[in-house]
Motif scaffolding. Structure first.
Motif, PDB file in Angstrom:
ATOM      1  N   GLN A 290      -0.777  11.674   5.120  1.00 24.49           N
ATOM      2  CA  GLN A 290      -1.847  11.309   4.389  1.00 24.49           C
ATOM      3  C   GLN A 290      -2.348   9.757   4.049  1.00 24.49           C
ATOM      4  OE1 GLN A 290      -4.464  12.830   3.685  1.00 24.49           O
ATOM      5  NE2 GLN A 290      -5.790  11.533   1.918  1.00 24.49           N
ATOM      6  N   GLN A 291      -1.140   9.589   4.061  1.00 20.84           N
ATOM      7  CA  GLN A 291      -0.571   8.339   3.116  1.00 20.84           C
ATOM      8  C   GLN A 291      -1.399   6.443   4.297  1.00 20.84           C
ATOM      9  OE1 GLN A 291       2.914   8.186   1.360  1.00 20.84           O
ATOM     10  NE2 GLN A 291       2.367   8.117  -0.412  1.00 20.84           N
ATOM     11  N   ILE A 292      -0.522   7.131   5.638  1.00 17.90           N
ATOM     12  CA  ILE A 292      -0.827   6.103   6.781  1.00 17.90           C
ATOM     13  C   ILE A 292      -1.995   6.308   7.788  1.00 17.90           C
ATOM     14  CG2 ILE A 292       1.857   6.129   7.044  1.00 17.90           C
ATOM     15  CD1 ILE A 292       1.289   7.424   8.990  1.00 17.90           C
ATOM     16  N   ALA A 293      -2.902   5.010   7.927  1.00 19.61           N
ATOM     17  CA  ALA A 293      -3.831   5.287   8.218  1.00 19.61           C
ATOM     18  C   ALA A 293      -3.511   5.101   9.814  1.00 19.61           C
ATOM     19  CB  ALA A 293      -4.529   3.706   8.810  1.00 19.61           C
TER      20      ALA A 293
ATOM     21  N   GLN B 168       0.771  -1.980  -0.418  1.00 12.43           N
ATOM     22  CA  GLN B 168      -0.022  -0.052   0.162  1.00 12.43           C
ATOM     23  C   GLN B 168       0.803   1.691  -0.039  1.00 12.43           C
ATOM     24  OE1 GLN B 168      -1.555   0.756   4.347  1.00 12.43           O
ATOM     25  NE2 GLN B 168      -1.340  -1.460   4.005  1.00 12.43           N
ATOM     26  N   GLY B 169       0.018   2.059  -0.700  1.00 11.64           N
ATOM     27  CA  GLY B 169       1.719   3.376  -0.416  1.00 11.64           C
ATOM     28  C   GLY B 169       2.252   3.582  -1.213  1.00 11.64           C
ATOM     29  N   ARG B 170       3.134   3.701  -1.009  1.00 10.30           N
ATOM     30  CA  ARG B 170       4.502   4.196  -1.860  1.00 10.30           C
ATOM     31  C   ARG B 170       5.651   3.587  -2.006  1.00 10.30           C
ATOM     32  NH1 ARG B 170       9.254   7.096   2.891  1.00 10.30           N
ATOM     33  NH2 ARG B 170       8.344   5.498   4.236  1.00 10.30           N
ATOM     34  N   VAL B 171       4.760   1.845  -1.194  1.00  5.56           N
ATOM     35  CA  VAL B 171       5.760   0.434  -1.247  1.00  5.56           C
ATOM     36  C   VAL B 171       5.108  -0.183  -2.250  1.00  5.56           C
ATOM     37  CG1 VAL B 171       6.148  -1.415   0.399  1.00  5.56           C
ATOM     38  CG2 VAL B 171       5.737   0.636   1.534  1.00  5.56           C
ATOM     39  N   SER B 172       6.118  -0.855  -3.054  1.00  2.21           N
ATOM     40  CA  SER B 172       5.557  -1.780  -3.845  1.00  2.21           C
ATOM     41  C   SER B 172       6.887  -2.780  -4.162  1.00  2.21           C
ATOM     42  CB  SER B 172       5.295  -1.518  -4.990  1.00  2.21           C
ATOM     43  OG  SER B 172       6.580  -0.696  -5.575  1.00  2.21           O
ATOM     44  N   GLU B 173       6.697  -3.706  -5.219  1.00  2.00           N
ATOM     45  CA  GLU B 173       7.697  -4.988  -4.731  1.00  2.00           C
ATOM     46  C   GLU B 173       8.983  -4.100  -5.301  1.00  2.00           C
ATOM     47  OE1 GLU B 173       8.180  -8.176  -5.459  1.00  2.00           O
ATOM     48  OE2 GLU B 173       5.883  -8.695  -3.911  1.00  2.00           O
TER      49      GLU B 173
END
Length: 829
Positions: free
Chosen positions: A766-769, A258-263
């Protein structure tokens, strides 16, 4: 273990397919050096350097091949290119971005005297030394891969190989390809020998050299199983005390990216394994922190990325632990606060200063707040050395000694031919009667205005002794004929903007590059100082968030500037009075962060420092991916950082002008900070900085915004289209940042580095819960944003710098329909 491998590979494959569509795996450049064969390796096609015309290399070199026919090494390690004098590979870069550069070295068996293991050489780029006195003489028989991350600008990019005396240089393979968007941040927390010390700026202006890449708790991850062809090694040999840790069983469920993290940040194999505290067995050492020790360069700075994914907790919000770096810094890690769910990867970045021990220790340990007793974990770790600029590029001779005589004869022959042609042209001009040029409806093969003539505005002024051509940069000069070709002879159908300086055209150069062409009104004599300023500023700076100058033309009475084309136009056009889709709050934050990076680079990262002097929403442009770039440097001024310029003529755009600059006529970089604060309010409220149709107290956005803050009615001016999508904490930080930028006294305003840090923090919020505190109500409205800040600021090491400035014209009355309004100089002079 074997039974779960098929499941792991299945999840890995599905993750790769479904990862962010914003990044596509590149197809260049992958070079098989010293070969005429192309070969496929883990999804990359390595092109034989004897085959391709998409890059070039110094011809004074020789290919060598592995003499051991039974060699088991990969194909790219069976050939090499050898250089016995300073040489280079040259690449054409089509997009300014952060790139991964990998150099592959393997000393296979080769005939004497080319024993590759005896080579000693340097490797560099135009600004950075990558390897010094490099040799693989005492290394193992395995290939060596040196990886670097650096920002590369549009145009030519060279990698230089310089052998030491009486030896040679070689390389087996080269990779140069763009990294995913925002792969490396420009600003991170800075950890020194005394602990946390604010934040470290301008990472993207440096080179990062990968030293360690660790798969904690797992096996080796090879390039075959990594999304960006990296290699991750196990962590066991780095453990300070192996009794304190145990491997967590590999996780086989779904990873919640989620958010800025991807594979692309790290492959799933890294996040599916971990080391956790060994709390079994009753040993006294079992309750100690887990510590890893890494060899690093002494007294240097390193970029450190720590990877986490909670595959340990039985349920949400039960595990809190501590991260320790070099024994001087501690950060509480709460996975629930970061990602809000289990098996969700996240990471933290730091810049860490090493001491004279050459050892960097990183630990995780328990936290008393945790419900899960004596437990901590880590999934992955990367350490990269930060390398500073190190001078100019080496001089490369592209001519063989045996060809010197031929070269001299050729030059003399060319000079003779030029002389003969000059006589014919002179006689032709004397005999020809003047004939006025006729306008063309479409492009003609011959330029109307005599493209290619050496007669220029620079030459004309210099001859009269009225000015010095100190902005002349022949490497950027584009013939008028090519510009006419690009714009179909300045076809009015290609006009995309108009200002006091003249028209702006969309064009396509002969090499296929899309450009924006700003052309002065022929013979007007207006805008010469702006023309010079743009060339002087943009020819010496390059940054991902600054619009690039492709070239200029000053033939005859023309003044033409050619820029990279920005597909999405201006920021202003996306905020109000346009047909563009509404920007989300996250997009707006990312655009503001990009613009802040560009302005911060102007202030701190360029020679002498540069004050933009005309920051506004029409001077922030967006490319096809909505990446922000600051433009229009016609009013910019640079000078020694210890001076404050006093001007008799205040320049800029009404509504964005720093009131202190207006009163005192003293210009500093804090004037740009004020203007950027107005832009932040434009982004939040989606209305112009000045709107004369509104009631008097609402005309000026900066004044109206601060008035609404004092009255507690800020919610009334927020853009309704994004009001419900903004996280309250993110809004608090953003509005607090705008308020600080708009302080009346410049001394109370933050630096652009501080602004950048606050905006990045607003994006994180904004990106985190975010877990709400008991006193926080979900109905928190915007009226409290500026009056109560629940988000604490971060300290900064940025320092203000005052600049020396020359007077330049204003830029007012911007047209709302201009795609390239940043290229115009207005009528008010």
């Amino acid at each position: 273990m074997k039974s779960i491998l098929p499941l792991v590979f299945l999840f890995q494959f599905s993750s790769i397919v479904l990862t962010s569509l914003a990044y596509t795996l590149p197809d260049k450049y992958f070079i098989n050096c010293g070969s005429d064969n192309n070969m496929n390796s883990t999804g990359r096609v390595f092109t034989g350097d004897l085959n391709s015309g998409s890059f070039s290399f110094t011809k004074q070199s020789s290919p060598v091949r592995d003499s051991n026919q039974a060699g088991q090494s990969a194909t790219i390690y069976q050939t090499a290119r050898v250089f016995r004098q300073p040489s280079l590979y040259e690449f054409e870069i089509s997009n300014t971005s952060t790139y991964l550069v990998r150099l592959h070295f393997f000393a296979f068996s080769s005939p004497t005297p080319t024993n590759l293991s005896t080579a000693v050489f340097d490797v560099s780029t135009s600004e950075f030394s990558l390897l010094r006195n490099f040799t693989i003489q005492n290394s193992s028989k395995s290939p060596i891969v040196k990886e670097f991350l650096l920002s590369i600008n549009l145009g030519k990019f060279n990698i230089y190989f310089v052998p030491k005396v009486s030896t040679f240089a070689f390389v087996n393979a080269i990779e140069v390809f763009p990294a995913p968007e925002s792969f490396i941040p420009d600003t991170t927390p800075h950890i020194t020998s005394t602990g946390s010390n604010g934040n470290y700026m301008d990472i993207l202006s440096k080179v990062l050299h990968t030293i360690h890449r660790i798969n904690v708790g797992g096996l080796t991850v090879t390039e075959d199983n990594d999304t960006l062809w990296r290699t991750w090694v196990p962590d066991d040999s780095y453990l300070y005390n192996s009794d304190t840790a145990e491997n967590r069983a590999s996780y086989t469920g779904k990873l919640n990216y989620q958010g800025r993290v991807s594979e692309y940040i790290a492959p799933g194999f890294v996040y599916r394994t971990a080391k956790q505290m060994n709390i079994s067995g009753g040993s006294p050492t079992n309750n100690f922190n887990i510590t890893w020790s890494f060899s690093v360069r002494k007294n240097a700075r390193h970029f450190v990325r720590v990877h986490f994914c909670d595959i340990v907790s039985p349920s949400l919000n039960v595990l809190i632990f501590n991260l320790f770096i070099v024994g001087k810094f501690k950060q509480e890690i709460n996975p629930y606060d970061e990602v809000g769910q289990l098996a969700a990867p996240f990471y933290f970045d730091f810049v860490v200063d090493s001491d004279d021990s050459g050892i960097m220790n990183i630990s995780v340990g328990p936290n008393t707040k945790s419900y899960l007793e004596n437990t901590a974990f880590l999934n992955g770790l990367e350490i990269m050395e930060i390398m500073e600029k190190s001078g100019s590029a080496p001089v490369i001779s592209r001519t063989k000694k045996g060809h010197v005589l031929v070269l001299v004869v050729s030059i003399l022959g060319c000079l003779s031919l030029i002389g003969v042609l000059a006589v014919f042209i002179f006689l032709g001009l004397k005999c020809r009667k003047p004939k006025p040029a006729e306008p063309l409806d479409s492009w003609s093969a011959l330029p109307v205005y005599g493209g290619g003539s050496s007669h220029s505005r620079v030459t004309e002024k210099s001859t009269n002794g009225s000015m010095t051509p100190n902005y002349l940069n022949l490497g950027l000069k584009i013939p008028l004929g090519e510009i006419q070709f690009a714009t179909k002879n300045f076809n009015t159908k290609l006009v995309i903007g108009k200002g006091g300086f003249g028209n702006v055209y969309r064009g396509i150069l002969m090499n296929g590059m899309k450009v924006a062409v700003k052309r002065s009104e022929t013979g007007s004599g207006q805008g010469l100082s702006e023309f010079q300023s743009e060339i002087m500023v943009l020819s010496k700076i390059r940054h991902r968030h600054l619009v690039s100058l492709i070239g200029y033309c000053d033939e005859r009475s023309e003044m033409i500037l050619v820029y990279e084309f920005m597909e999405k136009g201006t920021l202003r056009e996306h905020l109000y009075n346009s047909n563009f889709p509404c920007l989300s709050w996250k997009q707006r934050l990312e655009i503001c962060i990009g613009a802040a990076r560009g302005i911060h680079y102007l202030h701190k990262g360029s020679d002498g420092g540069i004050i933009h002097r005309d920051i506004k929403s029409t001077n922030i442009l967006l490319d096809e991916n909505h990446v922000a770039k600051v433009a229009d440097f016609g009013l910019s001024r640079s000078g020694p950082s210890d001076q404050t310029h006093v001007s008799t003529a205040v320049k800029g755009t009404f509504g964005y002008l720093d009131p202190e600059y207006f009163r005192s006529q003293q210009l500093t970089e804090k004037s740009d900070v004020y203007s950027f604060g107005v832009v932040l309010l434009e982004v939040l409220c989606a209305r112009p900085a000045i709107d004369p149709l509104l009631p008097r107290e609402q005309v000026n956005l900066a004044e109206w915004g601060m008035l609404c803050k004092n009255k507690g009615i800020l919610e009334e001016i927020i853009d309704p289209s994004i009001k419900d999508m903004i996280n309250p904490n993110s809004l608090r930080k953003f509005a607090e940042t705008a308020e600080k930028c708009l302080e009346e006294d410049s001394a109370d305003r933050p630096t652009m580095g501080d602004v950048l840090w606050d905006l990045e923090y607003a994006l994180q919020l904004q990106q985190i819960a975010t877990r709400r505190e008991p006193h926080e109500d979900s109905t928190t409205d915007a009226s409290n944003v500026l009056t109560s800040s629940n988000v604490s600021g971060f300290p900064s090491l940025s320092e203000s710098v005052n600049e020396d400035v020359m007077p330049i014209s204003d830029s007012l009355n911007m047209s709302e329909t201009e795609v390239f309004s940043q290229l115009r100089i207005t009528h008010a002079r």
